[in-house]
Design an enzyme around this catalytic site. Structure first.
Site, mmCIF file in Angstrom:
data_model
loop_
_atom_site.group_PDB
_atom_site.id
_atom_site.type_symbol
_atom_site.label_atom_id
_atom_site.label_comp_id
_atom_site.label_asym_id
_atom_site.label_seq_id
_atom_site.Cartn_x
_atom_site.Cartn_y
_atom_site.Cartn_z
ATOM 1 C CG ASP A 61 37.049 35.027 35.322
ATOM 2 O OD1 ASP A 61 37.730 33.718 35.853
ATOM 3 O OD2 ASP A 61 37.034 36.112 36.519
ATOM 4 C CG ASP A 94 41.303 38.412 38.279
ATOM 5 O OD1 ASP A 94 40.818 39.587 37.260
ATOM 6 O OD2 ASP A 94 41.298 37.264 38.241
ATOM 7 C CG HIS A 120 40.602 31.918 37.899
ATOM 8 N ND1 HIS A 120 39.495 32.376 38.870
ATOM 9 C CD2 HIS A 120 40.913 33.144 37.367
ATOM 10 C CE1 HIS A 120 39.276 34.151 37.980
ATOM 11 N NE2 HIS A 120 40.312 34.077 37.955
ATOM 12 C CG HIS A 145 32.428 36.638 35.648
ATOM 13 N ND1 HIS A 145 32.264 36.014 36.646
ATOM 14 C CD2 HIS A 145 33.492 37.641 35.709
ATOM 15 C CE1 HIS A 145 33.816 36.299 37.082
ATOM 16 N NE2 HIS A 145 33.803 36.939 36.152
#
Length: 304
Positions: free
Chosen positions: A212, A65, A271, A143
């Site tokens: 993220d 993404d 996000h 992440h």
């Protein structure tokens, strides 16, 4: 002056009413793009962005993404008659994947230069292709894969004082040199420094982009004093806290706490999870934590 556009605000997959998170930052006609997920070029077009102005693309990490829109964007930029090289900066761990991804573009009419950035230590470089006074700093995030955040800092020239220059009898042709930080020596032997003809220094303009990641303490120092912090907030439901932490993400409340502790001027959330269809629901709660929070929508814009 910088023109900022949050082209999309979604995570994981594009929706019919929400594109994937990507940031466009333009400085005097040249731009940086951060991340390029599926349909990013469509989002940019819908918001009136001229992709021909993109000189640098910064990638946070290798998840789909955030990168799968690259081939389409690069091909479209080629159709804008570009012949000058374009630079892409990627974390070390993402280099191979990015090279493989853009190989599907075939022969582009311009060169793509891929630069790697350490994803385990912070680093800083000057974005000369966009603005000689613009620096890009990175921060390793936490992440499920190696990921980095970006801080864009545009230094400002001090305020020029033409009255001082005139009183010192400095010819006008030297004013630009002095205002740009250079030193000049006149035919009569007199030497002048920038400090002789400026009134005051101006603070830089800073945009920090973090998505993220777990809400790690180092983000606070990284974002400190930013004019704008753009930070992920997958959900506003506190019951999602543990599941988000397990996946290396943060909640909207986490972002607000970071913004408050970092003393930033403004916070844009982004996000959002595809399942978070109405993030505005949490505005009152978030506003109590950090009053200058914006529940961003695709195409959110500002000038700094």
């Amino acid at each position: 002056m910088s023109e900022i556009c949050l082209a999309g605000t979604g995570g994981m997959l594009p929706l019919k009413n929400r594109f994937l998170t990507s940031l466009y930052a333009e400085y005097n006609g040249k731009a940086i793009l951060i991340d390029c997920g599926e349909c990013t070029q469509v989002a940019l077009a819908q918001h009136g962005i001229k992709i021909s102005r993109i000189e640098i693309i910064l990638i946070t990490h290798s998840h789909a993404d955030h990168i799968t829109g690259l081939p389409g964007l690069l091909l479209s930029i080629g159709n804008c008659s570009r012949t000058e090289p374009l630079d892409i900066y990627v974390p070390d761990s993402a280099e191979k994947m990015i090279r493989n991804l853009i190989s599907v573009c075939g022969q582009l009419p311009y060169e793509v230069n891929i630069h790697t950035l350490p994803d385990d230590i912070p680093t800083t470089f000057t974005a000369d292709k966009v603005d000689s006074m613009l620096t890009v700093s990175t921060l390793p995030l936490v992440h499920s894969v190696n990921c980095i955040g970006y801080r864009l800092t545009q230094a400002k020239k001090p305020v020029f004082a033409p009255d001082r220059a005139k009183s010192l009898e400095i010819p006008v042709k030297y004013w630009k040199v002095l205002h740009s930080g250079g030193t000049v020596t006149l035919d009569d032997g007199r030497t002048f420094k920038p400090s002789d003809v400026v009134k005051e220094n101006r603070p830089p303009v800073t945009v920090t982009y973090v998505t993220d990641t777990l809400p790690i303490p180092s983000i606070v120092d990284f974002a400190r004093g930013s004019d704008l912090l753009i930070c992920e907030g997958m959900y506003g439901d506190l019951s999602k806290k543990q599941s988000m932490n397990d996946k290396g993400h943060m909640l909207m409340q986490d972002a607000c706490i970071i913004a408050k502790d970092a003393d930033v001027k403004k916070l844009w959330l982004t996000h959002y999870s595809p399942a978070e269809s109405e993030p505005e629901t949490y505005y009152d709660t978030l506003h109590e934590i950090f009053p200058e929070v914006t529940i961003s929508h695709d195409g959110e814009k500002t000038v700094l």
